[in-house]
Design a protein around this motif. Structure first.
Motif, short mmCIF file in Angstrom:
data_model
loop_
_atom_site.label_atom_id
_atom_site.label_comp_id
_atom_site.label_asym_id
_atom_site.label_seq_id
_atom_site.Cartn_x
_atom_site.Cartn_y
_atom_site.Cartn_z
N THR A 198 48.10 35.50 26.09
CA THR A 198 47.10 36.27 25.36
C THR A 198 47.80 37.36 24.56
O THR A 198 48.56 38.16 25.12
CB THR A 198 46.09 36.93 26.33
OG1 THR A 198 45.46 35.91 27.12
CG2 THR A 198 45.04 37.72 25.57
N ASP A 199 47.59 37.36 23.24
CA ASP A 199 48.23 38.35 22.39
C ASP A 199 47.71 39.76 22.67
O ASP A 199 46.54 39.95 23.03
CB ASP A 199 48.00 38.01 20.91
CG ASP A 199 48.77 36.79 20.46
OD1 ASP A 199 49.66 36.33 21.21
OD2 ASP A 199 48.49 36.29 19.36
N VAL A 200 48.60 40.74 22.48
CA VAL A 200 48.24 42.15 22.56
C VAL A 200 48.62 42.77 21.22
O VAL A 200 49.77 42.69 20.79
CB VAL A 200 48.97 42.87 23.71
CG1 VAL A 200 48.54 44.33 23.78
CG2 VAL A 200 48.72 42.17 25.04
N ALA A 201 47.66 43.40 20.56
CA ALA A 201 47.90 43.91 19.21
C ALA A 201 48.96 45.01 19.21
O ALA A 201 48.93 45.90 20.08
CB ALA A 201 46.61 44.45 18.62
N PRO A 202 49.91 44.97 18.26
CA PRO A 202 50.82 46.11 18.11
C PRO A 202 50.03 47.39 17.92
O PRO A 202 48.97 47.40 17.28
CB PRO A 202 51.61 45.75 16.86
CG PRO A 202 51.57 44.25 16.80
CD PRO A 202 50.20 43.88 17.31
N GLY A 203 50.52 48.47 18.49
CA GLY A 203 49.80 49.73 18.46
C GLY A 203 48.94 49.97 19.68
O GLY A 203 48.44 51.09 19.88
N THR A 204 48.74 48.93 20.50
CA THR A 204 47.98 49.10 21.72
C THR A 204 48.68 50.09 22.64
O THR A 204 49.88 49.95 22.91
CB THR A 204 47.81 47.76 22.45
OG1 THR A 204 47.06 46.86 21.63
CG2 THR A 204 47.11 47.94 23.79
N PRO A 205 47.99 51.12 23.13
CA PRO A 205 48.63 52.08 24.02
C PRO A 205 48.85 51.50 25.41
O PRO A 205 47.98 50.82 25.95
CB PRO A 205 47.65 53.25 24.06
CG PRO A 205 46.32 52.63 23.76
CD PRO A 205 46.59 51.48 22.83
N VAL A 206 50.03 51.76 25.96
CA VAL A 206 50.33 51.33 27.32
C VAL A 206 50.86 52.49 28.13
O VAL A 206 51.43 53.44 27.60
CB VAL A 206 51.34 50.15 27.36
CG1 VAL A 206 50.78 48.92 26.66
CG2 VAL A 206 52.68 50.55 26.75
#
Length: 307
Positions: A206-214
């Motif tokens: 499942t892709d995670v969008a760049p810029g997603t905070p972790v």
């Protein structure tokens, strides 16, 4: 008068993917480890007290490294994360060697946590900006109608390694900058130019969008968090001893999420634009060494951190 914030360092992890005690593996040209850089950044941000959560058997190695360096500039305390440190009436499962997790690491240091405190991993490089925004939040932090916490978020693409999967807490953040939830994804990696996670051993991604905070486990808490961890420890053990006695872990994101869901805590999401560096795998070490030396060459750090 309110006590100054504390920096708590989680350094008792086993480092199974790395294959050794990575917390004290040198990455600097004068024998510095990642923790030397983190404590330097913490001190420059204003922290004067540090608590290192370690395994008892590693105490001598850490003291030889820390006491003659950071110990001359900061107050250093040591706490021991031990499997036997569980509530009365419970027993450690036969065959268990894995530590009880990050929430238990914090609980292990409870006798020292008498002021607002930040939590970091010993083997992650966060950058000076992260420590500054956290110190500024914790300085004078206190609970109101709800408990008042914070975390520093990094953009996911700034936290990945080229050498395999990593675990990251993927965050949902409200429009007003408060943490809504954090979901632990234990296997995230680059898939081409896009971060992605798998929950089935790599069969699907499942892709995670760049810029997603972790979350990189840089949290800020008031002392009330220690009480909450202790209060929820028995329910955790009741569940894990039944379902996953050898590997189940009591994790900080799980405790935080439960407090948010119950309306007992609010967590301000602070942001760092620094790039994370870490040594999840031995192959990561060269890139960390090069990055930190480049920072020294640019004058971002003194040639010798601790004199």
């Amino acid at each position: 008068m309110m006590k100054k914030p504390i920096i708590l360092v989680m350094a008792a992890g086993m480092g199974s993917r790395y294959g050794g005690l990575k917390q004290i593996d040198p990455v600097g040209d004068h024998g510095e480890v990642i923790l030397d850089f983190s404590l330097y950044d913490a001190m420059m941000a204003g922290f004067e007290r540090a608590v290192l959560v370690i395994k008892k058997e590693n105490e001598e190695a850490f003291r030889e490294m820390i006491d003659e360096r950071e110990g001359k500039r900061m107050e250093i305390n040591y706490a021991f994360q031990e499997l036997s440190d569980i509530p009365e009436g419970y027993d450690v499962p036969e065959g268990r060697v894995k530590p009880w997790g990050t929430a238990h690491a914090v609980y292990s240091a409870r006798e020292y946590l008498d002021a607002p405190f930040a939590v970091i991993n010993a083997d992650d490089y966060y950058g000076p900006g992260a420590f500054q925004v956290m110190y500024d939040f914790l300085d004078g932090a206190k609970d109101g109608q709800v408990m008042n916490y914070a975390m520093v978020a990094f953009n996911i693409e700034k936290t990945l390694t080229e050498n395999g999967t990593v675990a990251r807490g993927v965050c949902e953040v409200s429009d007003d900058g408060m943490l809504e939830s954090v979901t632990e994804r234990t296997k995230i990696m680059w898939r081409g130019d896009t971060p992605a996670f798998t929950e089935d051993g790599g069969e699907t991604w499942t892709d995670v969008a760049p810029g997603t905070p972790v979350s990189m486990n840089l949290w800020g808490f008031t002392p009330s968090m220690v009480d909450e961890i202790g209060r929820n420890f028995k329910p955790f053990l009741d569940d894990v001893l039944r379902t996953n006695p050898l590997k189940g872990e009591y994790m900080l994101p799980t405790v935080v999420s439960s407090l948010i869901e119950a309306g007992k805590a609010q967590v301000r999401v602070l942001h760092s634009h620094d790039k994370w560096y870490g040594v999840t795998y031995k192959e990561d070490r060269e890139s960390v060494v090069n990055a930190l030396q480049s920072m020294k060459d640019k004058g971002l750090y003194p040639d010798i951190l601790w004199r």
